[in-house]
Design a protein around this motif. Sequence first.
Motif, PDB file in Angstrom:
ATOM      1  N   ALA A  25       0.834  -1.203   0.000  1.00  0.00           N
ATOM      2  CA  ALA A  25       0.000   0.000   0.000  1.00  0.00           C
ATOM      3  C   ALA A  25       0.871   1.256   0.000  1.00  0.00           C
ATOM      4  CB  ALA A  25      -0.933   0.005   1.215  1.00  0.00           C
ATOM      5  N   TYR A  30      -1.431   3.624  -1.985  1.00  0.00           N
ATOM      6  CA  TYR A  30      -2.815   3.211  -1.802  1.00  0.00           C
ATOM      7  C   TYR A  30      -3.184   3.242  -0.314  1.00  0.00           C
ATOM      8  CZ  TYR A  30      -3.191   1.299  -6.605  1.00  0.00           C
ATOM      9  OH  TYR A  30      -3.256   1.134  -7.962  1.00  0.00           O
ATOM     10  N   SER A 122      -6.662   6.523  -4.526  1.00  0.00           N
ATOM     11  CA  SER A 122      -6.269   5.918  -5.804  1.00  0.00           C
ATOM     12  C   SER A 122      -6.318   4.395  -5.796  1.00  0.00           C
ATOM     13  CB  SER A 122      -4.883   6.411  -6.210  1.00  0.00           C
ATOM     14  OG  SER A 122      -4.023   6.384  -5.105  1.00  0.00           O
ATOM     15  N   GLY A 123      -6.419   3.782  -4.640  1.00  0.00           N
ATOM     16  CA  GLY A 123      -6.516   2.331  -4.589  1.00  0.00           C
ATOM     17  C   GLY A 123      -6.499   1.856  -3.151  1.00  0.00           C
TER      18      GLY A 123
END
Length: 221
Positions: A25, A30, A122-123
């Motif tokens: 991450a 993310y 973004s994720g």
Amino acid sequence: DHSIPVIAIDGPTASGKGTIAGRVARELGYNYLDSGAIYRVLAVAALAHGLFPESESDLRKLDALAASLPVEFRADRIYLGGKDVTESIRSEEAGTMASRLAVIPSLRGHLLQRQRDFRRGSGLVADGRDMGSVVFPDAALKVFLTASAQTRAERRHRQLIERGESADLAVILADLQARDKRDTERAVAPLKPCEGAHVLDCSDMSIDEVVNTVKAWYLKA
Ligand code: CDP
Ligand code: CDP
């Protein structure tokens, strides 16, 4: 929002999910979801209220507790009703209670949306037991991260020693096997590789190797 990509990392206790998911991450920029922490916060709340899932009347109170669990994640700390529980949720007592609560479908249902709320930015990289099967079935990449019970017990043992806690390897191994059994044999969201999951046995892999393997799979997915 289904357009936000998710990497789901599931697997048994002490396989390295949290370490790997957190690193991936960070490197991808993310968000990170430690879903086990949510079960552990519920467990700490249940223990504080003296509630046990085996009692019918307690179960109703547990349902209400899960539905309105005042948990907050802020700057790497975890709060329950404003109280910092970052360390206390890591006790073996909390882990064991978490896995006893986790067999109850209604409780799992109450925690579902709370987990999906982490899908922003973004994720998301999410770790747990049912990230790829139930919570984020549309994940872009699903990984089932595992390692031998002996390796996992040794890793957990080292973690406890580093935290300055006393720990007995044989006891840790026995607890871990009991938790594996309960997580694997439960009817709802049992611990097993889901459809489409890449299985990775990291018994003999360094953290860097695992992180790089997961990132390479993701970039190819
Ligand atoms: O989240 P989970 O319970 O699956 O495991 P963890 O707390 O992330 O990892 C357990 C321990 O294993 C940590 O101390 C990691 O640093 C270590 N680990 C390792 O030595 N080698 C790996 N390939 C993965 C994790
Ligand atoms: O750190 P460790 O892998 O030992 O456990 P955890 O991920 O913090 O989760 C504690 C317990 O919560 C597990 O033994 C599972 O029973 C339960 N859990 C679950 O059922 N589903 C999840 N997505 C995450 C945790």
